[in-house]
Design a protein around this motif. Sequence first.
Motif, PDB file in Angstrom:
ATOM      1  N   LEU A 245       7.385  14.430   4.367  1.00 26.22           N
ATOM      2  CA  LEU A 245       8.377  13.626   5.073  1.00 26.22           C
ATOM      3  C   LEU A 245       9.622  13.447   4.209  1.00 26.22           C
ATOM      4  O   LEU A 245       9.520  13.129   3.025  1.00 26.22           O
ATOM      5  CB  LEU A 245       7.765  12.257   5.395  1.00 26.22           C
ATOM      6  CG  LEU A 245       8.636  11.223   6.070  1.00 26.22           C
ATOM      7  CD1 LEU A 245       9.003  11.685   7.473  1.00 26.22           C
ATOM      8  CD2 LEU A 245       7.904   9.890   6.135  1.00 26.22           C
ATOM      9  N   HIS A 246      10.793  13.651   4.821  1.00 28.24           N
ATOM     10  CA  HIS A 246      12.070  13.369   4.176  1.00 28.24           C
ATOM     11  C   HIS A 246      12.723  12.255   4.998  1.00 28.24           C
ATOM     12  O   HIS A 246      13.258  12.507   6.072  1.00 28.24           O
ATOM     13  CB  HIS A 246      12.937  14.615   4.091  1.00 28.24           C
ATOM     14  CG  HIS A 246      12.328  15.657   3.212  1.00 28.24           C
ATOM     15  ND1 HIS A 246      12.409  15.604   1.835  1.00 28.24           N
ATOM     16  CD2 HIS A 246      11.577  16.738   3.500  1.00 28.24           C
ATOM     17  CE1 HIS A 246      11.753  16.625   1.322  1.00 28.24           C
ATOM     18  NE2 HIS A 246      11.229  17.331   2.315  1.00 28.24           N
ATOM     19  N   VAL A 247      12.609  11.043   4.506  1.00 26.19           N
ATOM     20  CA  VAL A 247      13.088   9.854   5.204  1.00 26.19           C
ATOM     21  C   VAL A 247      14.608   9.800   5.101  1.00 26.19           C
ATOM     22  O   VAL A 247      15.165   9.835   4.005  1.00 26.19           O
ATOM     23  CB  VAL A 247      12.472   8.575   4.586  1.00 26.19           C
ATOM     24  CG1 VAL A 247      13.048   7.334   5.238  1.00 26.19           C
ATOM     25  CG2 VAL A 247      10.962   8.609   4.685  1.00 26.19           C
ATOM     26  N   LYS A 248      15.264   9.710   6.261  1.00 26.01           N
ATOM     27  CA  LYS A 248      16.716   9.557   6.320  1.00 26.01           C
ATOM     28  C   LYS A 248      17.011   8.515   7.384  1.00 26.01           C
ATOM     29  O   LYS A 248      16.879   8.794   8.575  1.00 26.01           O
ATOM     30  CB  LYS A 248      17.401  10.877   6.662  1.00 26.01           C
ATOM     31  CG  LYS A 248      17.254  11.932   5.583  1.00 26.01           C
ATOM     32  CD  LYS A 248      17.972  13.196   5.973  1.00 26.01           C
ATOM     33  CE  LYS A 248      17.830  14.236   4.877  1.00 26.01           C
ATOM     34  NZ  LYS A 248      18.559  15.458   5.217  1.00 26.01           N
ATOM     35  N   VAL A 249      17.384   7.321   6.947  1.00 27.11           N
ATOM     36  CA  VAL A 249      17.556   6.204   7.870  1.00 27.11           C
ATOM     37  C   VAL A 249      18.876   5.494   7.595  1.00 27.11           C
ATOM     38  O   VAL A 249      19.243   5.267   6.445  1.00 27.11           O
ATOM     39  CB  VAL A 249      16.384   5.192   7.725  1.00 27.11           C
ATOM     40  CG1 VAL A 249      16.622   3.953   8.575  1.00 27.11           C
ATOM     41  CG2 VAL A 249      15.067   5.843   8.097  1.00 27.11           C
ATOM     42  N   VAL A 250      19.575   5.151   8.670  1.00 27.04           N
ATOM     43  CA  VAL A 250      20.717   4.253   8.611  1.00 27.04           C
ATOM     44  C   VAL A 250      20.227   2.952   9.220  1.00 27.04           C
ATOM     45  O   VAL A 250      19.977   2.881  10.422  1.00 27.04           O
ATOM     46  CB  VAL A 250      21.922   4.795   9.406  1.00 27.04           C
ATOM     47  CG1 VAL A 250      23.056   3.774   9.422  1.00 27.04           C
ATOM     48  CG2 VAL A 250      22.397   6.116   8.828  1.00 27.04           C
TER      49      VAL A 250
ATOM     50  N   ALA B  60       1.957  11.925  -1.887  1.00 28.02           N
ATOM     51  CA  ALA B  60       1.560  13.182  -1.266  1.00 28.02           C
ATOM     52  C   ALA B  60       2.386  13.524  -0.031  1.00 28.02           C
ATOM     53  O   ALA B  60       2.487  14.698   0.331  1.00 28.02           O
ATOM     54  CB  ALA B  60       0.079  13.131  -0.887  1.00 28.02           C
ATOM     55  N   THR B  61       2.974  12.518   0.608  1.00 24.16           N
ATOM     56  CA  THR B  61       3.606  12.773   1.902  1.00 24.16           C
ATOM     57  C   THR B  61       5.110  12.529   1.953  1.00 24.16           C
ATOM     58  O   THR B  61       5.769  13.013   2.869  1.00 24.16           O
ATOM     59  CB  THR B  61       2.958  11.911   3.000  1.00 24.16           C
ATOM     60  OG1 THR B  61       3.042  10.542   2.628  1.00 24.16           O
ATOM     61  CG2 THR B  61       1.514  12.318   3.223  1.00 24.16           C
ATOM     62  N   ILE B  62       5.668  11.783   1.010  1.00 28.08           N
ATOM     63  CA  ILE B  62       7.095  11.462   1.062  1.00 28.08           C
ATOM     64  C   ILE B  62       7.834  12.289   0.013  1.00 28.08           C
ATOM     65  O   ILE B  62       7.669  12.077  -1.182  1.00 28.08           O
ATOM     66  CB  ILE B  62       7.336   9.954   0.859  1.00 28.08           C
ATOM     67  CG1 ILE B  62       6.640   9.158   1.964  1.00 28.08           C
ATOM     68  CG2 ILE B  62       8.837   9.663   0.840  1.00 28.08           C
ATOM     69  CD1 ILE B  62       6.699   7.650   1.812  1.00 28.08           C
ATOM     70  N   GLY B  63       8.634  13.238   0.491  1.00 25.91           N
ATOM     71  CA  GLY B  63       9.372  14.113  -0.410  1.00 25.91           C
ATOM     72  C   GLY B  63      10.667  13.509  -0.896  1.00 25.91           C
ATOM     73  O   GLY B  63      11.083  13.729  -2.029  1.00 25.91           O
ATOM     74  N   SER B  64      11.332  12.741  -0.029  1.00 30.33           N
ATOM     75  CA  SER B  64      12.580  12.089  -0.421  1.00 30.33           C
ATOM     76  C   SER B  64      12.857  10.922   0.520  1.00 30.33           C
ATOM     77  O   SER B  64      12.358  10.894   1.650  1.00 30.33           O
ATOM     78  CB  SER B  64      13.752  13.081  -0.380  1.00 30.33           C
ATOM     79  OG  SER B  64      13.999  13.501   0.942  1.00 30.33           O
ATOM     80  N   ILE B  65      13.646   9.989   0.018  1.00 32.82           N
ATOM     81  CA  ILE B  65      14.038   8.824   0.817  1.00 32.82           C
ATOM     82  C   ILE B  65      15.537   8.610   0.632  1.00 32.82           C
ATOM     83  O   ILE B  65      16.008   8.419  -0.490  1.00 32.82           O
ATOM     84  CB  ILE B  65      13.289   7.546   0.392  1.00 32.82           C
ATOM     85  CG1 ILE B  65      11.781   7.709   0.570  1.00 32.82           C
ATOM     86  CG2 ILE B  65      13.799   6.339   1.177  1.00 32.82           C
ATOM     87  CD1 ILE B  65      10.966   6.516   0.083  1.00 32.82           C
ATOM     88  N   THR B  66      16.257   8.631   1.738  1.00 30.46           N
ATOM     89  CA  THR B  66      17.680   8.302   1.747  1.00 30.46           C
ATOM     90  C   THR B  66      17.857   7.207   2.792  1.00 30.46           C
ATOM     91  O   THR B  66      17.609   7.439   3.974  1.00 30.46           O
ATOM     92  CB  THR B  66      18.544   9.519   2.119  1.00 30.46           C
ATOM     93  OG1 THR B  66      18.270  10.573   1.205  1.00 30.46           O
ATOM     94  CG2 THR B  66      20.020   9.170   2.090  1.00 30.46           C
ATOM     95  N   VAL B  67      18.251   6.035   2.338  1.00 27.59           N
ATOM     96  CA  VAL B  67      18.441   4.916   3.250  1.00 27.59           C
ATOM     97  C   VAL B  67      19.828   4.336   3.026  1.00 27.59           C
ATOM     98  O   VAL B  67      20.172   3.949   1.914  1.00 27.59           O
ATOM     99  CB  VAL B  67      17.377   3.819   3.047  1.00 27.59           C
ATOM    100  CG1 VAL B  67      17.647   2.646   3.980  1.00 27.59           C
ATOM    101  CG2 VAL B  67      15.984   4.365   3.284  1.00 27.59           C
ATOM    102  N   LEU B  68      20.602   4.320   4.087  1.00 26.85           N
ATOM    103  CA  LEU B  68      21.881   3.618   4.081  1.00 26.85           C
ATOM    104  C   LEU B  68      21.615   2.301   4.776  1.00 26.85           C
ATOM    105  O   LEU B  68      21.525   2.245   5.991  1.00 26.85           O
ATOM    106  CB  LEU B  68      22.947   4.444   4.796  1.00 26.85           C
ATOM    107  CG  LEU B  68      23.180   5.837   4.213  1.00 26.85           C
ATOM    108  CD1 LEU B  68      24.168   6.619   5.064  1.00 26.85           C
ATOM    109  CD2 LEU B  68      23.652   5.750   2.778  1.00 26.85           C
ATOM    110  N   GLY B  69      21.402   1.285   4.007  1.00 26.22           N
ATOM    111  CA  GLY B  69      20.981  -0.021   4.516  1.00 26.22           C
ATOM    112  C   GLY B  69      20.004  -0.608   3.523  1.00 26.22           C
ATOM    113  O   GLY B  69      20.374  -0.901   2.401  1.00 26.22           O
ATOM    114  N   ALA B  70      18.738  -0.712   3.923  1.00 30.12           N
ATOM    115  CA  ALA B  70      17.740  -1.306   3.039  1.00 30.12           C
ATOM    116  C   ALA B  70      16.395  -0.608   3.174  1.00 30.12           C
ATOM    117  O   ALA B  70      16.019  -0.163   4.254  1.00 30.12           O
ATOM    118  CB  ALA B  70      17.573  -2.799   3.355  1.00 30.12           C
TER     119      ALA B  70
END
Length: 138
Positions: A91-96, A112-122
């Motif tokens: 999973l590549h999390v991308k959330v605004v 094991a499941t989260i490859g990257s996290i990009t969050v604009l917010g919190a």
Amino acid sequence: MGQVSQLRQKQPENEKITLNLGFVDLGRIDLLVQEGFYSNRSDFIRTAIRNQLDSHAQAVEKSIERHVMELGLRDYDRAALQRLRDAGEVLHVKVVGLARIADDVPVELALATIGSITVLGALQAPADIKAALADRIR
């Protein structure tokens, strides 16, 4: 005791920010509050922010589409991450907005499941999850 633990587990619905303003701008805001245009300084600031966001809404939407980001609230719980792991997906999390990783997610499953996290917010997640994924959070 049950009510106390429920209150501690409740997540805030907003994020507190600190803002530095010049004395003249602050005085102008206070004047508008005094004249009844706004109920307090926070009301003025929230309204100003919403107005700016509304004026740039089209640009925000295009950017979200270009970056393939999700807008709003996105929750990731143990069951969802287990399904991804079982399917061999990362999973590549991308959330605004707000991304939440549930308290029931073990660190090993997150790794094991989260490859990257990009969050604009919190990003709200247990401290051990944030620490384990620190090099994947942008």
